[in-house]
Scaffold this motif. Structure first.
Motif, PDB file in Angstrom:
ATOM      1  N   ARG A 112      51.536  44.327 -46.160  1.00  0.00           N
ATOM      2  CA  ARG A 112      51.231  44.594 -47.676  1.00  0.00           C
ATOM      3  C   ARG A 112      50.108  45.592 -48.241  1.00  0.00           C
ATOM      4  NH1 ARG A 112      51.336  42.869 -52.121  1.00  0.00           N
ATOM      5  NH2 ARG A 112      53.306  42.950 -54.213  1.00  0.00           N
ATOM      6  N   PHE A 113      50.018  46.418 -47.941  1.00  0.00           N
ATOM      7  CA  PHE A 113      48.059  47.508 -49.149  1.00  0.00           C
ATOM      8  C   PHE A 113      48.542  48.876 -48.636  1.00  0.00           C
ATOM      9  CE2 PHE A 113      47.761  46.146 -44.440  1.00  0.00           C
ATOM     10  CZ  PHE A 113      47.219  47.697 -43.707  1.00  0.00           C
ATOM     11  N   LEU A 114      48.547  49.018 -48.974  1.00  0.00           N
ATOM     12  CA  LEU A 114      48.372  50.513 -49.966  1.00  0.00           C
ATOM     13  C   LEU A 114      46.799  51.205 -48.915  1.00  0.00           C
ATOM     14  CD1 LEU A 114      49.700  52.941 -50.868  1.00  0.00           C
ATOM     15  CD2 LEU A 114      48.353  53.156 -52.877  1.00  0.00           C
ATOM     16  N   LEU A 115      47.399  52.157 -48.333  1.00  0.00           N
ATOM     17  CA  LEU A 115      46.154  52.662 -47.097  1.00  0.00           C
ATOM     18  C   LEU A 115      45.966  53.983 -48.456  1.00  0.00           C
ATOM     19  CD1 LEU A 115      47.442  52.247 -43.869  1.00  0.00           C
ATOM     20  CD2 LEU A 115      44.933  51.979 -44.404  1.00  0.00           C
ATOM     21  N   VAL A 116      44.825  54.557 -48.880  1.00  0.00           N
ATOM     22  CA  VAL A 116      44.338  55.413 -49.393  1.00  0.00           C
ATOM     23  C   VAL A 116      43.321  56.176 -48.310  1.00  0.00           C
ATOM     24  CG1 VAL A 116      43.438  56.526 -51.262  1.00  0.00           C
ATOM     25  CG2 VAL A 116      45.308  54.815 -51.659  1.00  0.00           C
ATOM     26  N   GLY A 117      43.423  57.198 -47.950  1.00  0.00           N
ATOM     27  CA  GLY A 117      42.831  58.545 -47.120  1.00  0.00           C
ATOM     28  C   GLY A 117      42.494  59.415 -48.198  1.00  0.00           C
ATOM     29  N   ASN A 118      41.968  60.497 -46.928  1.00  0.00           N
ATOM     30  CA  ASN A 118      41.089  61.747 -47.698  1.00  0.00           C
ATOM     31  C   ASN A 118      41.878  62.675 -46.385  1.00  0.00           C
ATOM     32  OD1 ASN A 118      39.270  60.489 -45.545  1.00  0.00           O
ATOM     33  ND2 ASN A 118      38.312  62.956 -45.073  1.00  0.00           N
ATOM     34  N   HIS A 119      42.562  63.677 -46.574  1.00  0.00           N
ATOM     35  CA  HIS A 119      43.281  64.959 -46.438  1.00  0.00           C
ATOM     36  C   HIS A 119      42.042  65.489 -45.252  1.00  0.00           C
ATOM     37  CE1 HIS A 119      47.233  64.839 -45.351  1.00  0.00           C
ATOM     38  NE2 HIS A 119      47.673  64.532 -46.028  1.00  0.00           N
ATOM     39  N   THR A 120      42.397  66.031 -44.110  1.00  0.00           N
ATOM     40  CA  THR A 120      41.066  67.111 -43.520  1.00  0.00           C
ATOM     41  C   THR A 120      41.784  68.389 -42.976  1.00  0.00           C
ATOM     42  OG1 THR A 120      41.078  66.599 -40.826  1.00  0.00           O
ATOM     43  CG2 THR A 120      39.723  65.280 -42.716  1.00  0.00           C
ATOM     44  N   GLN A 121      41.620  69.241 -42.496  1.00  0.00           N
ATOM     45  CA  GLN A 121      42.639  70.761 -41.993  1.00  0.00           C
ATOM     46  C   GLN A 121      42.363  70.450 -40.914  1.00  0.00           C
ATOM     47  OE1 GLN A 121      38.742  73.911 -41.861  1.00  0.00           O
ATOM     48  NE2 GLN A 121      38.552  73.805 -44.196  1.00  0.00           N
ATOM     49  N   SER A 122      42.182  69.324 -40.336  1.00  0.00           N
ATOM     50  CA  SER A 122      42.783  69.343 -38.473  1.00  0.00           C
ATOM     51  C   SER A 122      44.780  68.573 -39.084  1.00  0.00           C
ATOM     52  CB  SER A 122      42.266  68.992 -37.826  1.00  0.00           C
ATOM     53  OG  SER A 122      41.635  67.402 -38.201  1.00  0.00           O
ATOM     54  N   SER A 123      44.047  67.494 -39.739  1.00  0.00           N
ATOM     55  CA  SER A 123      45.287  66.628 -40.429  1.00  0.00           C
ATOM     56  C   SER A 123      45.500  65.510 -39.191  1.00  0.00           C
ATOM     57  CB  SER A 123      46.826  67.197 -40.869  1.00  0.00           C
ATOM     58  OG  SER A 123      46.664  68.680 -41.513  1.00  0.00           O
ATOM     59  N   VAL A 124      44.305  65.456 -38.485  1.00  0.00           N
ATOM     60  CA  VAL A 124      44.435  64.277 -37.293  1.00  0.00           C
ATOM     61  C   VAL A 124      44.835  62.834 -38.214  1.00  0.00           C
ATOM     62  CG1 VAL A 124      42.155  64.189 -37.023  1.00  0.00           C
ATOM     63  CG2 VAL A 124      43.560  63.727 -35.356  1.00  0.00           C
TER      64      VAL A 124
ATOM     65  N   PRO B  66      41.287  51.967 -48.682  1.00  0.00           N
ATOM     66  CA  PRO B  66      40.704  53.012 -48.355  1.00  0.00           C
ATOM     67  C   PRO B  66      40.170  53.333 -47.056  1.00  0.00           C
ATOM     68  CG  PRO B  66      39.193  52.124 -50.297  1.00  0.00           C
ATOM     69  CD  PRO B  66      39.798  51.041 -49.657  1.00  0.00           C
ATOM     70  N   VAL B  67      40.603  54.930 -46.693  1.00  0.00           N
ATOM     71  CA  VAL B  67      40.569  54.529 -45.277  1.00  0.00           C
ATOM     72  C   VAL B  67      40.081  55.857 -44.840  1.00  0.00           C
ATOM     73  CG1 VAL B  67      43.147  55.189 -44.988  1.00  0.00           C
ATOM     74  CG2 VAL B  67      41.519  54.445 -43.168  1.00  0.00           C
ATOM     75  N   ALA B  68      38.348  55.918 -44.193  1.00  0.00           N
ATOM     76  CA  ALA B  68      38.238  57.708 -44.913  1.00  0.00           C
ATOM     77  C   ALA B  68      38.324  58.220 -43.125  1.00  0.00           C
ATOM     78  CB  ALA B  68      36.708  57.832 -45.088  1.00  0.00           C
ATOM     79  N   LEU B  69      38.133  59.611 -43.143  1.00  0.00           N
ATOM     80  CA  LEU B  69      37.675  60.317 -41.728  1.00  0.00           C
ATOM     81  C   LEU B  69      37.246  61.354 -42.012  1.00  0.00           C
ATOM     82  CD1 LEU B  69      40.413  60.693 -38.350  1.00  0.00           C
ATOM     83  CD2 LEU B  69      39.865  62.660 -39.527  1.00  0.00           C
ATOM     84  N   VAL B  70      36.298  61.449 -40.513  1.00  0.00           N
ATOM     85  CA  VAL B  70      34.832  62.351 -40.231  1.00  0.00           C
ATOM     86  C   VAL B  70      35.164  63.295 -39.238  1.00  0.00           C
ATOM     87  CG1 VAL B  70      32.520  63.015 -39.991  1.00  0.00           C
ATOM     88  CG2 VAL B  70      33.744  61.679 -42.384  1.00  0.00           C
ATOM     89  N   GLY B  71      34.878  64.167 -39.061  1.00  0.00           N
ATOM     90  CA  GLY B  71      35.315  64.719 -38.078  1.00  0.00           C
ATOM     91  C   GLY B  71      37.079  66.341 -38.097  1.00  0.00           C
ATOM     92  N   GLY B  72      37.524  65.433 -38.617  1.00  0.00           N
ATOM     93  CA  GLY B  72      38.669  66.973 -39.023  1.00  0.00           C
ATOM     94  C   GLY B  72      38.579  67.746 -39.589  1.00  0.00           C
ATOM     95  N   ASP B  73      37.221  68.022 -40.513  1.00  0.00           N
ATOM     96  CA  ASP B  73      37.426  69.233 -40.976  1.00  0.00           C
ATOM     97  C   ASP B  73      36.021  70.310 -40.580  1.00  0.00           C
ATOM     98  OD1 ASP B  73      38.480  69.379 -43.873  1.00  0.00           O
ATOM     99  OD2 ASP B  73      37.278  68.337 -44.737  1.00  0.00           O
ATOM    100  N   ASP B  74      35.961  69.793 -39.410  1.00  0.00           N
ATOM    101  CA  ASP B  74      34.820  70.391 -38.111  1.00  0.00           C
ATOM    102  C   ASP B  74      35.449  71.241 -37.116  1.00  0.00           C
ATOM    103  OD1 ASP B  74      32.370  69.958 -39.500  1.00  0.00           O
ATOM    104  OD2 ASP B  74      32.633  67.754 -39.772  1.00  0.00           O
ATOM    105  N   VAL B  75      36.922  70.366 -37.153  1.00  0.00           N
ATOM    106  CA  VAL B  75      37.658  71.479 -36.139  1.00  0.00           C
ATOM    107  C   VAL B  75      38.168  72.988 -36.425  1.00  0.00           C
ATOM    108  CG1 VAL B  75      39.755  71.762 -34.542  1.00  0.00           C
ATOM    109  CG2 VAL B  75      38.879  69.391 -34.728  1.00  0.00           C
ATOM    110  N   TYR B  76      38.387  73.301 -37.479  1.00  0.00           N
ATOM    111  CA  TYR B  76      38.469  74.127 -37.852  1.00  0.00           C
ATOM    112  C   TYR B  76      37.097  74.731 -38.888  1.00  0.00           C
ATOM    113  CZ  TYR B  76      42.155  75.320 -35.287  1.00  0.00           C
ATOM    114  OH  TYR B  76      42.999  75.087 -34.091  1.00  0.00           O
ATOM    115  N   SER B  77      36.904  76.311 -39.132  1.00  0.00           N
ATOM    116  CA  SER B  77      36.097  76.362 -40.794  1.00  0.00           C
ATOM    117  C   SER B  77      36.547  77.368 -41.688  1.00  0.00           C
ATOM    118  CB  SER B  77      34.880  76.660 -40.322  1.00  0.00           C
ATOM    119  OG  SER B  77      33.815  75.523 -40.259  1.00  0.00           O
TER     120      SER B  77
END
Length: 292
Positions: free
Chosen positions: A53-65, A165-176
């Motif tokens: 029972r919780f809401l995950l709040v994340g950041n979108h990246t260009q790869s959307s992985v 909160p859930v953070a993802l790094v890597g997805g914005d470096d697949v493409y520029s």
């Protein structure tokens, strides 16, 4: 506005959608070995409330992985299905595509629909930046594009729903993106987006991967689930102020997690999926390699 029929279907799918849930579950489990093969860095799983029972709040990246990666690890850790909130354009997708997304758990983002899922204690995933966070301009990588959005905080306060909160790094470096904000060509793409889609904030990006090609750059993904944020309103605080506080705490937590992951990645010899560095890949709980 979400129709009453659509709100009902969020928890009670039509038979054609229910028939797809089995095959979709088989497919998602079949790709687990492929995800493990690339050894994503994942920490903070102990922060997930066990009741789901919780809401995950994340950041979108260009790869959307992050879209499939976050539900994968939540399901693996606590066994619950994650319900991602999508852009309203999902409602206009052709039936096979829309039905597959619904079978996966996706729901068109709306306050009515989210309230319905919260009433049923669902695990929900939202990216407050929406599509604008996917089509970032050059230099905007790993920045939150929330533009003051706080609807997620309002709903969580209404329903005493914890936020993770859930953070993802890597997805914005697949493409520029080749374009910077303010570039004349960037302004043109924004104008075209406004005319075609009715919104100028979902600008088609001019991307490149390896060199000038669209071949994606190999990138390890770094995922962090931060500590839950209690949204229960103190008696002495007004609702409006508390909603703003919850939104601010969530944003600051997410930005801090992104910053920490960027630092971790900097010293990881496996960050570009180099097979020769596989054994030295940074893992949660281990000291970061010493930079040369």
């Amino acid at each position: 506005m979400t129709s009453a029929r659509h709100t009902t279907e969020i928890m009670n799918h039509p038979a054609r959608v229910e028939a797809l849930r089995g095959p979709v579950n088989v497919l998602t489990r079949a790709i687990e070995p492929l995800i493990d093969l690339y050894r994503p860095y994942v920490d903070g799983l102990e922060n997930l409330p066990r009741d789901g029972r919780f809401l995950l709040v994340g950041n979108h990246t260009q790869s959307s992985v992050e879209g499939p990666l976050i539900p994968h690890y939540v399901r693996r850790e606590i066994g619950t299905r994650v319900r991602p909130l999508t852009e309203r354009m999902m409602a206009n997708f052709p039936r096979p595509v829309g039905d597959l997304l619904a079978a996966y758990g996706a729901v068109v983002g709306s306050r009515e629909g989210t309230r319905e899922m919260m009433r049923h204690n669902e695990t929900i995933l939202v990216f407050p930046g929406g599509g604008r966070e996917i089509s970032k301009f050059k230099g905007e990588e790993y920045t939150l594009q929330w533009q003051g959005r706080s609807g997620f905080a309002l709903l969580c306060v209404e329903n005493d729903y914890p936020i993770v909160p859930v953070a993802l790094v890597g997805g914005d470096d697949v493409y520029s993106n080749l374009l910077s904000r303010g570039n004349p060509l960037a302004n043109l793409t924004m104008s075209l987006s406004e005319k075609i889609f009715g919104r100028g904030d979902m600008t088609p990006a001019i991307l490149h991967g390896i060199g000038p090609t669209l071949i994606p750059r190999p990138q390890r993904m770094y995922l962090r689930f931060a500590e839950p944020i209690d949204t229960t309103k103190p008696a002495a605080v007004s609702t409006e102020k508390w909603i703003a506080t919850v939104k601010d705490r969530t944003q600051r937590s997410l930005e801090a997690a992104i910053s920490e992951l960027l630092q971790l990645r900097r010293d990881d010899p496996y960050r570009e999926l180099n097979p020769l560095a596989w054994r030295n890949a940074l893992e949660p709980g281990s000291p970061a390699p010493t930079s040369a």
